[in-house]
Design a protein around this motif. Structure first.
Motif, mmCIF file in Angstrom:
data_model
loop_
_atom_site.group_PDB
_atom_site.id
_atom_site.type_symbol
_atom_site.label_atom_id
_atom_site.label_comp_id
_atom_site.label_asym_id
_atom_site.label_seq_id
_atom_site.Cartn_x
_atom_site.Cartn_y
_atom_site.Cartn_z
ATOM 1 N N TYR A 217 0.873 -1.126 -0.018
ATOM 2 C CA TYR A 217 0.097 -0.099 0.136
ATOM 3 C C TYR A 217 0.683 1.110 0.018
ATOM 4 C CZ TYR A 217 -4.011 -3.030 0.283
ATOM 5 O OH TYR A 217 -4.922 -3.893 0.102
ATOM 6 N N LEU A 218 2.046 1.301 0.415
ATOM 7 C CA LEU A 218 2.969 2.386 0.286
ATOM 8 C C LEU A 218 3.285 2.714 -0.981
ATOM 9 C CD1 LEU A 218 4.630 4.392 1.844
ATOM 10 C CD2 LEU A 218 6.553 2.787 1.783
ATOM 11 N N LYS A 219 3.553 1.530 -1.718
ATOM 12 C CA LYS A 219 3.949 1.664 -3.249
ATOM 13 C C LYS A 219 2.909 2.378 -4.097
ATOM 14 C CE LYS A 219 7.231 -1.850 -4.423
ATOM 15 N NZ LYS A 219 7.119 -3.332 -4.233
ATOM 16 N N LYS B 92 0.875 4.296 -2.624
ATOM 17 C CA LYS B 92 0.474 5.667 -1.885
ATOM 18 C C LYS B 92 -1.003 5.450 -1.551
ATOM 19 C CE LYS B 92 3.850 8.562 -4.313
ATOM 20 N NZ LYS B 92 4.750 8.250 -3.473
ATOM 21 N N ARG B 93 -1.361 4.357 -0.979
ATOM 22 C CA ARG B 93 -2.862 4.120 -0.334
ATOM 23 C C ARG B 93 -2.689 3.758 1.331
ATOM 24 N NH1 ARG B 93 -7.486 4.466 -3.615
ATOM 25 N NH2 ARG B 93 -8.148 4.663 -1.553
ATOM 26 N N GLU C 195 -3.183 12.700 5.503
ATOM 27 C CA GLU C 195 -2.911 12.626 4.089
ATOM 28 C C GLU C 195 -1.459 12.574 3.759
ATOM 29 O OE1 GLU C 195 -5.158 16.397 2.812
ATOM 30 O OE2 GLU C 195 -7.045 15.322 3.037
ATOM 31 N N CYS D 96 -0.669 8.962 4.427
ATOM 32 C CA CYS D 96 -1.478 7.994 2.991
ATOM 33 C C CYS D 96 -0.517 8.076 1.876
ATOM 34 C CB CYS D 96 -2.616 8.498 2.918
ATOM 35 S SG CYS D 96 -3.987 8.164 4.358
ATOM 36 N N ALA D 97 -0.049 9.220 1.601
ATOM 37 C CA ALA D 97 0.766 9.361 0.503
ATOM 38 C C ALA D 97 2.306 9.112 0.401
ATOM 39 C CB ALA D 97 0.846 10.841 -0.169
ATOM 40 N N GLY D 98 2.749 8.309 1.673
ATOM 41 C CA GLY D 98 3.960 7.993 2.137
ATOM 42 C C GLY D 98 4.988 8.647 2.681
ATOM 43 N N ASP D 99 4.723 9.842 3.283
ATOM 44 C CA ASP D 99 5.967 10.706 3.902
ATOM 45 C C ASP D 99 6.216 9.969 4.989
ATOM 46 O OD1 ASP D 99 6.763 13.672 4.316
ATOM 47 O OD2 ASP D 99 5.921 13.278 6.246
#
Ligand SMILES: [Zn+2]
Length: 160
Positions: free
Chosen positions: A37-39, A41-42, A92, A95-98
């Motif tokens: 899910y990181l890949k 971006k979810r 947010e 979720c986008a991987g920050d």
């Protein structure tokens, strides 16, 4: 500083070793497919998968967040209602991987998964870092980020 008593940052909880925390964190990362899910971006997906367990992720807008926390905290976990509260921008970004936002979210999930409750502790022994809910949650988050391929310079998990 061997004889300096350990100063708890959070509440005193049953002790856990880094190895125990690491195994729990790796299991969570695997079961909830965080890497996948990181890949994509979810990261919101695995967070949604917590809801059947009665866990609520409460995302608050900035105005609400500042009003309720005075801007003093980056996230919050309430063990009674199993609710993780997060400001919208942190949610947010995570979720986008920050990386920094993910650390905050995984720290709160650490409190949840490690079963932290406010306990009234009476003990004659001085607390150790292994009994510190904050140390445990930070360690949990560090291991999760490690499983996701982020490099954290303070990590030294050679023994795992
Ligand atoms: Zn915490």
């Amino acid at each position: 500083m061997e004889n300096e008593p350990y100063q708890l940052r959070g509440s005193r909880v049953p002790p856990m070793t880094l190895k125990e925390i690491s195994e729990t964190a790796k299991g969570f990362s695997r079961n909830f497919e965080l890497k996948k899910y990181l890949k994509l971006k979810r990261i919101d997906k695995p967070l949604e998968m917590l809801s059947p367990y009665g866990i609520t992720i409460d995302v608050k807008n900035e105005v609400q967040w500042i009003k309720e926390t005075f801007g003093l905290t980056s996230g919050h976990f309430d063990p009674n209602s199993l609710t993780i509260s997060l400001p919208e921008h942190t949610y947010e970004l995570a979720c986008a991987g920050d990386k920094d936002a993910l650390f905050i979210v995984m720290h709160e999930i650490g409190h949840l998964i490690l079963g932290h409750k406010a306990l009234f502790h009476s003990s004659n022994k001085l607390p150790t870092y292994q009994e510190d809910s904050e140390w445990q949650a930070d360690s949990f988050a560090e291991v999760i980020l490690d499983t996701l391929g982020f490099s954290l310079k303070q990590l030294s998990f050679d023994f795992l």
